[in-house]
Motif scaffolding. Structure first.
Motif, short mmCIF file in Angstrom:
data_model
loop_
_atom_site.label_atom_id
_atom_site.label_comp_id
_atom_site.label_asym_id
_atom_site.label_seq_id
_atom_site.Cartn_x
_atom_site.Cartn_y
_atom_site.Cartn_z
N SER A 34 27.68 19.34 63.19
CA SER A 34 26.83 18.76 62.08
C SER A 34 26.55 17.39 62.42
N LEU A 35 25.69 16.55 62.56
CA LEU A 35 25.36 15.08 62.40
C LEU A 35 24.70 14.53 61.23
N GLU A 36 24.37 15.39 60.25
CA GLU A 36 23.50 15.00 59.18
C GLU A 36 24.20 14.02 58.41
N ARG A 37 25.33 13.76 58.25
CA ARG A 37 26.06 12.78 57.31
C ARG A 37 26.04 11.68 58.36
N ALA A 77 24.08 10.56 60.78
CA ALA A 77 22.93 9.97 60.85
C ALA A 77 22.61 9.40 59.43
N GLN A 78 22.96 9.64 58.16
CA GLN A 78 22.60 9.20 57.22
C GLN A 78 23.38 7.77 57.01
N VAL A 122 24.84 20.93 68.93
CA VAL A 122 24.81 19.78 67.96
C VAL A 122 23.81 19.86 67.34
N GLU A 123 23.67 19.76 65.68
CA GLU A 123 22.44 19.92 64.96
C GLU A 123 22.59 18.84 63.96
N GLU A 137 16.80 13.74 67.44
CA GLU A 137 16.38 14.17 66.19
C GLU A 137 17.03 13.37 65.10
N ALA A 138 18.30 13.39 65.13
CA ALA A 138 19.10 12.73 63.96
C ALA A 138 19.02 11.03 63.97
#
Length: 297
Positions: free
Chosen positions: A251-254, A256-257, A279-280, A285-286
């Protein structure tokens, strides 16, 4: 060739399967392990060692590398320097331009802080530690009839994250160039994938999985920091049961933020990813709103 023109922040992920990522010689060469978190860690010196040895395989001059004289003894730093002056050392050795060095020879000390620095690498999940018993063929003492017993310490699997910084201001002192940085990134990626330094009995099993280069805008003195602490392994399995990329998603969510908060300081993001890594969200997208480019090695 121009001196490094911009600040870079690096996130590098590689995995280790049935191998020892960084043994501690003072602890029976066991993998370096944080007992409180269950995670392994890797010293920055180990990362630089892989890069240095790979640079040498790529044909570049490396100073901090083992060299022996005709009688088999290791060459000293003084012997390697010889009659080289400050300028010749920087012109000759790419690893000194990248990582710096200390020279106190002939009463003329030089000390350069390297523009490229790495934090300790840490696994993104708890790992399964293995102690594999074995024997050697040759006995350790005369008169023994069988080989010596041994303990071989490894981890079953670990995805390790490494954070690094390339400082354009320090580069002015070592003359590190933009080209030097590109060469270093390539050595980092291919060294952990197939460099001879990791093709030993205890090290074979390393694979580069993801490399992200956050390129700051010219003149930026900001630091996002701690990129390796902003990625997460998401899996239905317990951490110690993970054995490969098929067992989890990254997860790349954090991440990216974290990076998007510095969006006005970032010129672009470059990356290369192993096709087996899931990778999500995707890199593109991130980091919407930031120019994204693929690296090719």
């Amino acid at each position: 060739m121009s001196i490094l023109s911009r600040r870079h922040e690096i996130l590098f992920l590689y995995d280790v399967s049935m191998a020892n990522p960084n043994g501690d010689p003072l602890d029976e060469n066991r993998p370096r392990y944080d007992e409180e978190t269950g995670r392994v860690f890797v010293r920055d010196a180990r990362i630089k060692r892989t890069i240095r040895d790979t640079l040498a395989e790529m044909g570049y001059n490396v100073f901090i590398i083992e060299e022996r004289k005709d009688n088999g003894e290791l060459k000293t730093k003084e012997e390697k320097v010889g009659n080289l002056d400050r300028d010749r050392i920087l012109d000759t050795y790419i690893d000194i331009r990248l990582f710096g060095g200390t020279f106190a020879v002939k009463k003329n000390p030089w000390n350069w802080t390297g523009p490229v620095q790495f934090a300790y690498g840490v696994s993104l999940h708890r790992v399964k530690m293995l102690n594999i018993k074995g024997t050697t063929v040759m006995p350790s003492k005369e008169g023994k009839k069988q080989g010596t017993m041994l303990d071989d310490y490894r981890i079953a699997y670990g995805l390790i994250a490494v954070y690094g910084v390339a400082n354009q201001n320090a580069a002015e002192h070592t003359r590190m160039t933009d080209e030097d940085f590109e060469i270093m990134l390539k050595a980092l990626w291919i060294g952990h994938r197939g460099g001879s330094v990791l093709l030993t009995g205890s090290k074979i099993g390393h694979t580069s999985r993801l490399l992200i280069d956050v390129v700051h805008k010219e003149g930026s003195l900001d630091l996002i920091g701690g990129l390796h602490r902003a990625v997460d392994v998401v899996s239905d399995k317990n951490d110690e049961e993970i054995r490969g990329p098929e067992d989890y998603k990254l997860s790349l969510e954090r991440l990216a933020q974290k990076i998007l908060r510095f969006k006005d300081k970032v010129e672009k993001i470059r990356y290369i990813a192993d096709e087996e890594l899931r990778v999500e969200p995707s890199i593109e997208e991130a980091f919407q709103g930031i120019t994204v480019e693929k690296l090719e090695f």
